[in-house]
Design a protein around this motif. Structure first.
Motif, PDB file in Angstrom:
ATOM      1  N   VAL A  66       0.936   4.179  -2.928  1.00 60.46           N
ATOM      2  CA  VAL A  66       0.791   5.621  -2.730  1.00 60.46           C
ATOM      3  C   VAL A  66       1.944   6.372  -3.391  1.00 60.46           C
ATOM      4  N   LEU A  67       3.147   5.806  -3.278  1.00 65.14           N
ATOM      5  CA  LEU A  67       4.297   6.470  -3.905  1.00 65.14           C
ATOM      6  C   LEU A  67       4.137   6.495  -5.420  1.00 65.14           C
ATOM      7  N   SER A 109       0.833  -1.198   0.000  1.00 61.48           N
ATOM      8  CA  SER A 109       0.000   0.000   0.000  1.00 61.48           C
ATOM      9  C   SER A 109       0.870   1.251   0.000  1.00 61.48           C
ATOM     10  N   LEU A 110       1.976   1.181   0.715  1.00 68.61           N
ATOM     11  CA  LEU A 110       2.881   2.334   0.715  1.00 68.61           C
ATOM     12  C   LEU A 110       3.444   2.568  -0.673  1.00 68.61           C
ATOM     13  N   THR A 113       1.725   9.427  -6.097  1.00 67.44           N
ATOM     14  CA  THR A 113       2.334  10.758  -6.012  1.00 67.44           C
ATOM     15  C   THR A 113       3.292  10.977  -7.185  1.00 67.44           C
TER      16      THR A 113
END
Lengths: 99, 661, 204
Positions: free
Chosen positions: C85-86, C81-82, C89
Motif C-alpha cells: 500500500v505504501l 500488504s502494508l 501511495t
C-alpha cells in the motif's frame, strides 16, 4: 456517458494504513493465541470472525474497495459469494458440516 | 505500426515506422496476406477466424458422430471397437462443446458485440487475439491425441477414478486435460475482455437497457464463464496431478470420494450449458423481431430472464448426479432448483411467440431457423423438465433419453440459433447474401435429419438403452418390428440426413463466395446498430461514433412515428444513413496495432503443456517462450489508443499518434 | 522520442476517462480476475477441507503443523500488504524512488514468505508427509503450493515493475500499474488469511 475521472479518494494517509496494519497484526496475534489458550466453545466462532474481519479489512482498505466505485465491489463480491455458495453446498452434500 | 485512418480525406494512410521492443523485435508491419490475419488484433478478423476454426471442428465432431451412428446402425457393429467407440463419443462431445459451440458463439460475439454497442473494437485487442490463438493451441493439443497413442476415452465429463491412471493408462486423458486447460484460459481471458468492453465502451446514450438482447445474452455468458471456468480448472489440475505426479485425489483406496470430481466438474458443467444456449437465444432475439417486423415483445423480461437463468444456473449442478448417491435431502433441493430454472426459460419462449404474434412474418432461412429453435428447444426443454423430477431421472439418467434431451436443446436449440445467425448476418460480414434456395434445403434437411436422429432416442432411453454402449445385439434389441434395433437404424439414417443438411450449408457458402451478388446495405430492414456500417464494415467500424437515443436505435433512425396515423413511417434507408455518417466522419481515428505477441505466447503455452506429458525440458522451453512473449507484450507500447469511441472534441483537435522510430 | 511516445501512451490510457462507467478498463479487468480467483482457491480449499482428515499413511495434520513458524510467516505476508500500500501511495505521489523502495521491500517480504514455505515443505517431507503419501498430503501441498506459486508470480510482478519504472518504460499509467500489482498482491494475502485459519489454526 460519464465523463467523470475516477477520483482516488485519499481518505487514508500512510499513517492510516499503518494503523490498519497494526490492527491486523493484533488480530493475528489473537488468532495465534487460540493455539495456546483454550477458548472453549468460542474457539470456532472467534477464529471465523477474526478471519472474516481481517479479510474484509484488507479488501476494503488496502485494496481500496470501500472508497472505489460500487461496480468493483459488485464484480468481486459476486465471485466471492458464488464461491462460498457452491463450495459450502458441495461440502454439505458430503455431510461435512454434520458433527 | 499505427495506421492512421483519415476517412473522407484524400491523403493516403500515413505509415508510422515501428518501435523496437527490447531492442530486437519490431511490430508486424504487413497489412496484407496471411500475416495480416496471423497478427491482427481487429475483432472482426478475429471473429471470422473463430468462425472458421469452429466450423472446422463442427465437421470433425460431426464425422465422429457419424462413425458412432454407423456403429450402432446394425446389430454387432464392426465399424468401431469398444476402445475406439469410447474415444469417439468422448471426442465428439468434447469437440462439439469446447471446439465448436463455444468458439462459434465467440465468433458472433467478437464480430458483433462491439458493433452492436457502437464501439470500434474490444477493450483489450491483443488479449482478444491471444484468446483466439490459445483456442487454436488447445484444439491442436486435444486432437494430437488421435495420432499419439489414442484419444481420451472417459466420456466428455471424464468421471474419476475411471479417468485416472489405472483405468485410463494411455496419454489420451492427459491431452484432454491439457487441451481443455488451454481452451479454458482462452475463454476466461475472453470473458474478462468482453465484460469490460460492454461496461466501458458503449456508445454515448446507450444505457444497459438500450443494448440489443444479443449483447445482453453475451454479457451474461461472460459472467457465467468468468465464475465457472476456475472450478473446472481445479478439477483438471487435481486429475492431472493424480495422473502425472501420483497424487491421490481420486484414489478410492486412499479414502478419496469420486463425487469430488463430479461436483467440481458439474459446478462448471451446468453453467456451461447456459453458456452454450444463451448466445443462440440472443441471436434469435434479434432475428425474430426483424422478420416479424415487430419489436421484441417484453424486452426487459427477456433481459432479466437471461440474467436469472445465469444466476440460478449456478445452483442446479447436482441434477447431473441424482443417481450418484447424494442422499434424499440434496436430491430434493437440487430437484426444486432445477424446476425453478424452467421458469425464466419459459418466459423467453412466450416473449418470442408474442413477438411473432400479429407480425407480418417474412420466412427467410434465418427466420426458419429461429422458429425452428423455438419449437425444438421447447421439446428439449420439456424432456429437461422430466429430468428435474428426480425419481423419473433415476431411470432416465445414463440412458438415451438424456442424449435425446441434450441434443434437442443443443442441436435444435443452439445449432439452429447459430445457423439463424449465419443467414442473418452473412451479408453484413461478407457483403453477400447466402442463397435462400440452398438455405431452404439446408434448413429442411437439418430439421428432418435432427428429428429422425434424436426423436427415437427418447424411446430408446425409456426402453432402457444405456449411453456409451458400443454395440447391440438382436437378442438385446427386443421383440417386434419397432424394437430398439429399428429405432437405432432410424437414428443412424437421420444422422446422415442431418449431415446432408450441413453439407448444403457448406455448399451454400462456397456458392455464395463464387457467384453471390453484392448484398444491399440493409437487406432485412434490421433494427440494431451493427447495420449502421458498410458491408463488410470498414476497419474502424463507424465513421462517426453514433449517439444512441433508443432501444433498436438503427430502426428509429429509419422510421418515425406518423402522428396522424400512429404508424411508423420510413424516413430513411440504410444507404441514406451510411451516406450521412460518411459525410460527418471523424477526421482522425486510431486503431490498435497488430502484434506478434499473442500468437507467440499461445504457442509457448502449447509447448509448455506438451512438457507435462513429455518431460521437464519441454516445459522449460515452453515457459521460456511464455516469459519472452509476456515481457515483449508488456513492453510493447500501446501506440494507438486501444479504444477511440469518443467523438472528436469540440475545438476540432484530435489525439495525435506519436511518431516513432 | 521515447518521451513523446510515453506521453501519448500516458494520455492514451488515461484511466477512467472516456469510458461509459468512468472507470479504468484495466482495473475492471483485475477485479473480475480476482473475483474468478475466489472460485479457484475456493475449490482447492474445499478439496483440502474434505480430505485433510483422510490420512491413509504418514502424519496427521496435528502431528506436523508448526504453528509458531507459520504464524511468523503469516505475519511477514501480512506486513508485505502494508508495504505494498505504501508503494501505491508513493506512486500516486509520483515519487518513483519511494515507489521502487516499497515495491522492493514488498518483494523481499514475499520472497521471505516463499522461502518459509519451501522450508516448511522440505521439513514436512523429511517428517514423512509427501505429495503422494495420503489425501491429506496431496491436498495440502496442492493448496499451499498453488498459493506459493501465486506469491512467487507476484514477486516477479513486483520486481519487473521496479525494473520497468527504473528504465522508464511503463507503457500505461504508472500509478495504475502499481495499483493493479497491488490488488493482485493483496488478494494473494487475503487467500493466505483464509488458509492460515482454516488449514493451520482449526484442527482437523
Amino acid at each position: 456517458m460519464s465523463e467523470t475521472t475516477e477520483h482516488h479518494d485519499h481518505g487514508m494517509s500512510d499513517a492510516g494504513y499503518i494503523k490498519i496494519a497494526l490492527i491486523l497484526a493484533a488480530i493475528t496475534a489473537l488468532e495465534v493465541s487460540t493455539y495456546y489458550v483454550d477458548f472453549g466453545p468460542l474457539f470456532m466462532p472467534s477464529l471465523m470472525i477474526m478471519m472474516i474481519v481481517k479479510f474484509v479489512m484488507v479488501v476494503s482498505y488496502f485494496m481500496h474497495l470501500k472508497f472505489d466505485s460500487k461496480i468493483f465491489s459488485f464484480l468481486f463480491y459476486t465471485g466471492l459469494a458464488l464461491a462460498l455458495f457452491v463450495y459450502i453446498v458441495a461440502l454439505a452434500t458430503f455431510k461435512f458440516f454434520i458433527a | 505500426m499505427a495506421i492512421i485512418e483519415r476517412p473522407g480525406s484524400d491523403t493516403a494512410p500515413a505509415v508510422v515506422t515501428p518501435s523496437q521492443t527490447m531492442g530486437a523485435v519490431k511490430r508486424p508491419v504487413e497489412t496484407k496476406g496471411w500475416k495480416e490475419w496471423l497478427f491482427t488484433v481487429d475483432h472482426k478478423k478475429i471473429g471470422i477466424m473463430y468462425g472458421v476454426v469452429a466450423m472446422f471442428f463442427f465437421v470433425v465432431g460431426g464425422i465422429e458422430a457419424l462413425l458412432i451412428r454407423l456403429q450402432l446402425a446394425a446389430p454387432n457393429g464392426t465399424i468401431l471397437s469398444a476402445d475406439q467407440y469410447n474415444q469417439m463419443f468422448t471426442m465428439h462431445g468434447t469437440t462439439m462443446v469446447f471446439l465448436f459451440a463455444m468458439p462459434m458463439a465467440g465468433a458472433f460475439a467478437n464480430y458483433f458485440l462491439p458493433l452492436q454497442i457502437g464501439a470500434r473494437d474490444v477493450a483489450f485487442p491483443r488479449l482478444n487475439a491471444l484468446s483466439l490463438w490459445l483456442l487454436v493451441a488447445g484444439g491442436i493439443v486435444l486432437n494430437l491425441s488421435w495420432f499419439l497413442g489414442g484419444a481420451a476415452d472417459g466420456g466428455w465429463f471424464m468421471y474419476a477414478p475411471n479417468s485416472g491412471p489405472v483405468f485410463s493408462p494411455s496419454n489420451g486423458v492427459d491431452y484432454w486435460i491439457l487441451g481443455l486447460q488451454i481452451a479454458g484460459v482462452a475463454s476466461l481471458i475472453g470473458s474478462i475482455n468482453l465484460i469490460v468492453t460492454v461496461l466501458n465502451m458503449r456508445a454515448p446514450g446507450m444505457s444497459l437497457m438500450k443494448m440489443p438482447v444479443f449483447t445482453w445474452m453475451i454479457l451474461v455468458v461472460q459472467f457465467l464463464l468468468v465464475f465457472s471456468l476456475p472450478v473446472i480448472t481445479v478439477a483438471l489440475v487435481l486429475l492431472m496431478f493424480q495422473r502425472s505426479y501420483g497424487a491421490t485425489f481420486f484414489d478410492v483406496s486412499q479414502g478419496a470420494d469420486p463425487l469430488l470430481w463430479q461436483h467440481l466438474f458439474w459446478i462448471f458443467g451446468h453453467p456451461e450449458v447456459y453458456v452454450l444456449i444463451l448466445p443462440a437465444f440472443g441471436i434469435i432475439s434479434e432475428v425474430l423481431p426483424t422478420f416479424a417486423r415487430k419489436p421484441l415483445f417484453g424486452y426487459p423480461f427477456v433481459v432479466f430472464s437471461g440474467a436469472s437463468i445465469g444466476l440460478v444456473g449456478f445452483g442446479v449442478w447436482a441434477h447431473h448426479m441424482f443417481a450418484a448417491g447424494l442422499g434424499p435431502v440434496s436430491v430434493a433441493v437440487f430437484s426444486i432448483a432445477t424446476m425453478a430454472i424452467a421458469i425464466p426459460t419459459g418466459v423467453k419462449i412466450f416473449n418470442w411467440l408474442l413477438t411473432m404474434w400479429g407480425g407480418k412474418i417474412w420466412y427467410t432461412t434465418a427466420m426458419k431457423f429461429a422458429i425452428g429453435l423455438v419449437i425444438l428447444f421447447t421439446v428439449g426443454g420439456l424432456s429437461g423438465v422430466t429430468h428435474s423430477v428426480a425419481p423419473s431421472d433415476t431411470q432416465q439418467t445414463d440412458t438415451y433419453y438424456i442424449v435425446a434431451h441434450f441434443h434437442y436443446v443443443l442441436f435444435g436449440g443452439m445449432v439452429f440459433g447459430l445457423f439463424s445467425g449465419f443467414y442473418y448476418w452473412w451479408p453484413k460480414v461478407f457483403g453477400k447474401l447466402l442463397n435462400e434456395k440452398l438455405g431452404s434445403w439446408n434448413f429442411w434437411l437439418m430439421v428432418i435429419g435432427m428429428n429422425l436422429t434424436f426423436g427415437p432416442m427418447h424411446i430408446l432411453g425409456l426402453q432402457g438403452q444405456p449411453r456409451r454402449m458400443y454395440i447391440w445385439t438382436e437378442a438385446r434389441a427386443g421383440e417386434g418390428f419397432f424394437n430398439l434395433g429399428f429405432w437405432n437404424l432410424v437414428a443412424s439414417i437421420g444422422s446422415f440426413i442431418l449431415a446432408a443438411g450441413v453439407l448444403f450449408f457448406l455448399i451454400n457458402v462456397v456458392y455464395t463466395a463464387r457467384k453471390g451478388k453484392q448484398a444491399p446495405l440493409d437487406p432485412w430492414d434490421a433494427r440494431t446498430l451493427e447495420w449502421l456500417t458498410t458491408s463488410p464494415p470498414k476497419p474502424h467500424n463507424f465513421d462517426r461514433i453514433p449517439v444512441v437515443h433508443h432501444l433498436d436505435e438503427y430502426f428509429h433512425r429509419k422510421y418515425e412515428e406518423d402522428t396522424a396515423t400512429h404508424t411508423m413511417k420510413k424516413v430513411a434507408e440504410g444507404e441514406d444513413l451510411i451516406r450521412a455518417e460518411e459525410e460527418a466522419a471523424d477526421s482522425d481515428i486510431h486503431l490498435p496495432s497488430a502484434s506478434y505477441w499473442p500468437i507467440v505466447l499461445a504457442f509457448g503455452v502449447g509447448v509448455l503443456c506438451m512438457g507435462v506429458i513429455y518431460g521437464v525440458p519441454i516445459m522449460v522451453l515452453g515457459a521460456a517462450i511464455v516469459l519472452f512473449a509476456s515481457y515483449g507484450w508488456v513492453l510493447e507500447p500501446s501506440v494507438a489508443e486501444p479504444i477511440d469511441f469518443e467523438p472528436p472534441s469540440a475545438d476540432g483537435s484530435t489525439k495525435e499518434i506519436a511518431p516513432l522510430g | 522520442m521515447a518521451d513523446t511516445a510515453l506521453h501519448a501512451a500516458d494520455h492514451a490510457s488515461d484511466h477512467g476517462h472516456h469510458s461509459s462507467t468512468g472507470l479504468s478498463n484495466n482495473k475492471l479487468a483485475m477485479w473480475l480476475f480476482l473475483g474468478s480467483e475466489c472460485l479457484l482457491f475456493g475449490g482447492l480449499i474445499s478439496t483440502y477441507m474434505l480430505y485433510r482428515g483422510r490420512v491413509s499413511d504418514g502424519p496427521h495434520p496435528s502431528q506436523i503443523y508448526d504453528i509458531p513458524f507459520t504464524s511468523v510467516s503469516s505475519f511477514v505476508l501480512l506486513m508485505s500488504s502494508l508495504t505494498m500500500v505504501l508503494a501505491v501511495t508513493a506512486a500516486q505521489r509520483k515519487d518513483d524512488r519511494r515507489t521502487n523502495l516499497w515495491l522492493t521491500v514488498t518483494a523481499v517480504l514475499g520472497a521471505t514468505f516463499v522461502g518459509g514455505q519451501v522450508y516448511e515443505f522440505t521439513t514436512f517431507i523429511r517428517e514423512g508427509l509427501g505429495f503422494t503419501t495420503s489425501l491429506f498430503g496431496s491436498s495440502f501441498y496442492t493448496l499451499t503450493g498453488f498459493h506459493g506459486v501465486h506469491v512467487s508470480v507476484g514477486v516477479i510482478f513486483l520486481l519487473s515493475t521496479v525494473g520497468i519504472i527504473k528504465k522508464n518504460k511503463i507503457t500505461g499509467n504508472k500509478s495504475e500499474v502499481v495499483e493493479l500489482v497491488g490488488l493482485y498482491w493483496h488478494f494473494v494475502d487475503i487467500v493466505w488469511i483464509i488458509i492460515f485459519t482454516l488449514v493451520y489454526l482449526i484442527p482437523a
